[in-house]
Write an enzyme that holds these catalytic residues in place. Structure first.
Site, PDB file in Angstrom:
ATOM      1  N   ASN A 210       0.852  -1.200   0.000  1.00  0.00           N
ATOM      2  CA  ASN A 210       0.000   0.000   0.000  1.00  0.00           C
ATOM      3  C   ASN A 210       0.883   1.243   0.000  1.00  0.00           C
ATOM      4  O   ASN A 210       2.109   1.138  -0.037  1.00  0.00           O
ATOM      5  CB  ASN A 210      -0.945  -0.020   1.204  1.00  0.00           C
ATOM      6  CG  ASN A 210      -0.175  -0.085   2.502  1.00  0.00           C
ATOM      7  OD1 ASN A 210       0.567   0.821   2.848  1.00  0.00           O
ATOM      8  ND2 ASN A 210      -0.323  -1.191   3.223  1.00  0.00           N
ATOM      9  N   ASP A 306      -3.289 -10.231  13.045  1.00  0.00           N
ATOM     10  CA  ASP A 306      -3.508  -8.840  13.454  1.00  0.00           C
ATOM     11  C   ASP A 306      -2.518  -8.506  14.571  1.00  0.00           C
ATOM     12  O   ASP A 306      -2.601  -9.060  15.676  1.00  0.00           O
ATOM     13  CB  ASP A 306      -4.961  -8.653  13.915  1.00  0.00           C
ATOM     14  CG  ASP A 306      -5.301  -7.184  14.057  1.00  0.00           C
ATOM     15  OD1 ASP A 306      -4.533  -6.453  14.722  1.00  0.00           O
ATOM     16  OD2 ASP A 306      -6.324  -6.760  13.504  1.00  0.00           O
ATOM     17  N   VAL A 308      -1.705  -5.492  16.298  1.00  0.00           N
ATOM     18  CA  VAL A 308      -2.137  -4.756  17.510  1.00  0.00           C
ATOM     19  C   VAL A 308      -3.051  -5.613  18.375  1.00  0.00           C
ATOM     20  O   VAL A 308      -2.989  -5.533  19.605  1.00  0.00           O
ATOM     21  CB  VAL A 308      -2.849  -3.403  17.245  1.00  0.00           C
ATOM     22  CG1 VAL A 308      -1.908  -2.303  16.933  1.00  0.00           C
ATOM     23  CG2 VAL A 308      -3.920  -3.508  16.239  1.00  0.00           C
ATOM     24  N   PHE A 323      -3.892   2.850  15.091  1.00  0.00           N
ATOM     25  CA  PHE A 323      -4.320   3.882  14.148  1.00  0.00           C
ATOM     26  C   PHE A 323      -5.422   3.257  13.302  1.00  0.00           C
ATOM     27  O   PHE A 323      -5.288   2.090  12.913  1.00  0.00           O
ATOM     28  CB  PHE A 323      -3.161   4.299  13.227  1.00  0.00           C
ATOM     29  CG  PHE A 323      -2.340   5.434  13.755  1.00  0.00           C
ATOM     30  CD1 PHE A 323      -1.555   5.271  14.883  1.00  0.00           C
ATOM     31  CD2 PHE A 323      -2.345   6.668  13.116  1.00  0.00           C
ATOM     32  CE1 PHE A 323      -0.784   6.322  15.373  1.00  0.00           C
ATOM     33  CE2 PHE A 323      -1.578   7.723  13.591  1.00  0.00           C
ATOM     34  CZ  PHE A 323      -0.804   7.555  14.723  1.00  0.00           C
TER      35      PHE A 323
HETATM   36  O1  PMT Z   1       2.874   6.184   6.534  1.00  0.00           O
HETATM   37  P1  PMT Z   1       2.213   7.472   6.137  1.00  0.00           P
HETATM   38  O2  PMT Z   1       2.283   7.701   4.638  1.00  0.00           O
HETATM   39  O3  PMT Z   1       2.697   8.651   6.916  1.00  0.00           O
HETATM   40  O4  PMT Z   1       0.644   7.322   6.429  1.00  0.00           O
HETATM   41  C1  PMT Z   1       0.203   7.201   7.753  1.00  0.00           C
HETATM   42  C2  PMT Z   1      -0.956   6.209   7.859  1.00  0.00           C
HETATM   43  C3  PMT Z   1      -2.164   6.727   7.082  1.00  0.00           C
HETATM   44  C4  PMT Z   1      -0.551   4.843   7.315  1.00  0.00           C
HETATM   45  C5  PMT Z   1      -1.264   6.099   9.406  1.00  0.00           C
HETATM   46  O5  PMT Z   1      -1.647   7.342   9.896  1.00  0.00           O
HETATM   47  C6  PMT Z   1      -2.390   5.085   9.677  1.00  0.00           C
HETATM   48  O6  PMT Z   1      -3.568   5.408   9.633  1.00  0.00           O
HETATM   49  N1  PMT Z   1      -1.999   3.825   9.974  1.00  0.00           N
HETATM   50  C7  PMT Z   1      -2.915   2.698  10.177  1.00  0.00           C
HETATM   51  C8  PMT Z   1      -3.178   2.050   8.853  1.00  0.00           C
HETATM   52  C9  PMT Z   1      -4.069   0.816   8.980  1.00  0.00           C
HETATM   53  O7  PMT Z   1      -3.647  -0.258   8.687  1.00  0.00           O
HETATM   54  O8  PMT Z   1      -5.247   1.053   9.510  1.00  0.00           O
HETATM   55  P2  PMT Z   1      -6.371  -0.125   9.760  1.00  0.00           P
HETATM   56  O9  PMT Z   1      -7.581   0.635  10.132  1.00  0.00           O
HETATM   57  O10 PMT Z   1      -6.414  -1.042   8.623  1.00  0.00           O
HETATM   58  O11 PMT Z   1      -5.820  -0.908  11.002  1.00  0.00           O
HETATM   59  C10 PMT Z   1      -6.153  -0.595  12.367  1.00  0.00           C
HETATM   60  C11 PMT Z   1      -4.979  -0.895  13.258  1.00  0.00           C
HETATM   61  O12 PMT Z   1      -4.698  -2.288  13.211  1.00  0.00           O
HETATM   62  C12 PMT Z   1      -3.700  -0.183  12.912  1.00  0.00           C
HETATM   63  O13 PMT Z   1      -3.072   0.204  14.116  1.00  0.00           O
HETATM   64  C13 PMT Z   1      -2.874  -1.249  12.195  1.00  0.00           C
HETATM   65  O14 PMT Z   1      -1.473  -1.051  12.379  1.00  0.00           O
HETATM   66  C14 PMT Z   1      -3.352  -2.500  12.884  1.00  0.00           C
HETATM   67  N2  PMT Z   1      -3.269  -3.726  12.080  1.00  0.00           N
HETATM   68  C15 PMT Z   1      -4.009  -3.880  10.960  1.00  0.00           C
HETATM   69  C16 PMT Z   1      -3.974  -5.081  10.291  1.00  0.00           C
HETATM   70  C17 PMT Z   1      -3.139  -6.111  10.762  1.00  0.00           C
HETATM   71  N3  PMT Z   1      -3.053  -7.272  10.123  1.00  0.00           N
HETATM   72  N4  PMT Z   1      -2.401  -5.914  11.862  1.00  0.00           N
HETATM   73  C18 PMT Z   1      -2.447  -4.759  12.530  1.00  0.00           C
HETATM   74  O15 PMT Z   1      -1.768  -4.582  13.545  1.00  0.00           O
END
Ligand code: PMT
Length: 400
Positions: A210, A306, A308, A323
């Site tokens: 991504n 996952d 987190v 996030f």
């Molecule tokens: O890197 P930049 O270009 O500066 O952009 C920043 C950002 C937009 C990437 C950042 O601000 C952000 O929003 N990061 C989270 C991206 C994401 O994966 O969001 P999500 O809503 O899909 O996931 C929720 C949370 O679960 C996040 O903390 C993510 O790290 C975590 N996750 C998701 C999937 C997974 N398999 N494992 C995880 O730990």
């Protein structure tokens, strides 16, 4: 309390009787968390040996300007760049005069000219020398250029005089050095931050990924360091340079990121999942480059672990921050994710807005914790990171 975690203090020792107190000063600085490296003038070596300060600081002591070995290793420019603070204690009348004149006739005065780090002096001399108009003028000149003074103190002197001129006590000097660096919100806390994208291989040359640039996660790591945290940055593939003073771990896939995080989790007080982890990966990774055999191709994907969620549900009492990258109903979806994953804090990021999401220099977010919501208005990612770290510091102190 002010601290010196993650700070490199270059301690300059010049030739006065108070040089013997530098040994205690090294210890005081280390107790506040500093990495200490010592530069001694010729005169200082008459009062205390480099070996003593080397043994105490755990770093080689530097004494010569023109030293072939030093120039190949840590020469004057490297020392000047290494320092976050140049602290000179004791600073004799002669050294103060040379600094005021901008001389560069030994290693210490040269480093003082070559460094961009703040300069702090702990003057030490006979009370009459301190009162002399020449010394007063030199101190004024250095103060006008931004040098900070700590002391001197009043009292009986080694020469038998009584008055102002004694070097200030090491604990007071160390405290003054720490006060140069304001933030101490996460002093000594161990913070792990994930950043950037993950890459999920399809074959040896292709992958699913991504647009995460890592800017937000790297800014958080820099802000955590500034707040005094012992910071680990686990990063997917990006083109950024890691901030100074972080333990840096580079990974490619979600599985690798998970393994690194879980391995380090027992030594982590605060976890911040900023990485855009790929939710799925190809079920199989081809050993050879996949050929264009058909007009259509179907990829079969499997869910990634996952990270987190694994951290939040582990046996360790880590304060866990996620996030949420959302394109609609941003705060509502972020709240739902925070509850489902059992997180302490969630940062809701509207990634439909190109100005503040993936790969932008700025951001604007809503931070959710307990029953509270805190909106951080549009600002640079560095500023947003500082505000998030401030909120985390505030919340974790409540939990202590
Ligand atoms: O890197 P930049 O270009 O500066 O952009 C920043 C950002 C937009 C990437 C950042 O601000 C952000 O929003 N990061 C989270 C991206 C994401 O994966 O969001 P999500 O809503 O899909 O996931 C929720 C949370 O679960 C996040 O903390 C993510 O790290 C975590 N996750 C998701 C999937 C997974 N398999 N494992 C995880 O730990």
């Amino acid at each position: 309390m002010a601290h010196l975690f993650n700070r490199n203090v270059l301690l300059g020792v010049s030739g006065g009787i108070a040089a013997y107190k530098s040994a205690e000063l090294v210890r005081e600085l280390q107790e506040l968390g500093a990495n200490v490296c010592v530069v001694m003038t010729r005169g200082a070596q008459e009062f205390i040996t480099p070996l003593t300060l080397q043994a105490l600081s755990g770093n080689p002591v530097h004494t010569e300007l023109l030293d072939e070995n030093a120039e190949m290793g840590m020469g004057h420019i490297e020392l000047a760049r290494w320092a976050d603070l140049l602290l000179i204690a004791p600073a004799t009348a002669d050294l103060i005069a040379r600094l005021s004149a901008g001389r560069a006739d030994d290693l210490l005065s040269t480093v003082a000219l070559a460094t961009a780090a703040p300069l702090m002096l702990a003057p030490a001399m006979n009370q009459q020398m301190w009162k002399d108009p020449a010394t007063t003028a030199n101190i004024d000149t250095l103060s006008l250029r931004g040098a900070r003074m700590v002391g001197p103190a009043a009292g009986p002197q080694a020469c038998g005089d009584i008055g102002l001129g004694r070097m200030e006590e090491p604990s007071i000097i160390a405290g003054a050095a720490a006060s140069v660096f304001q933030s101490s919100q996460l002093a000594g806390k161990r913070v792990m931050i994930t950043a950037g994208p993950t890459r999920e291989a399809l074959d040896p040359v292709r992958y699913i990924s991504n647009n995460s640039s890592g800017k937000m996660g790297y800014a958080l790591a820099a802000a955590a360091v500034d707040a005094g945290a012992i910071t680990t940055l686990v990063s997917g593939p990006v083109t950024l340079t890691p901030p100074d003073h972080v333990q840096f771990l580079s990974v490619q896939s979600a599985q690798q990121m998970l393994e690194q995080c879980i391995e380090l989790l027992p030594e982590c007080d605060i976890f911040i999942g900023c990485a855009a982890v790929a939710d799925y990966r190809p079920t199989e990774v081809a050993n050879q480059k996949i050929k264009k055999a058909h007009d259509e191709m179907t990829l079969q994907l499997v869910r990634n672990p996952d990270i987190v969620l694994a951290v939040a549900s582990s046996q360790y009492p880590t304060y866990t921050v996620g996030f949420a990258a959302e394109t609609n109903n941003v705060v509502a979806h972020a709240k739902e994710k925070m509850q489902r994953k059992g997180l302490d804090m969630m940062v809701a990021n509207d990634v439909a807005n190109e100005a503040i999401g993936f790969n932008s220099d700025n951001n604007a977010v809503t931070v959710l914790y307990r029953d509270e919501e805190n909106t951080l208005e549009l600002a640079s990612k560095a500023s947003i990171a500082q505000q998030i770290i401030h909120l985390i510091g505030h919340q974790t102190r409540k939990n202590d």
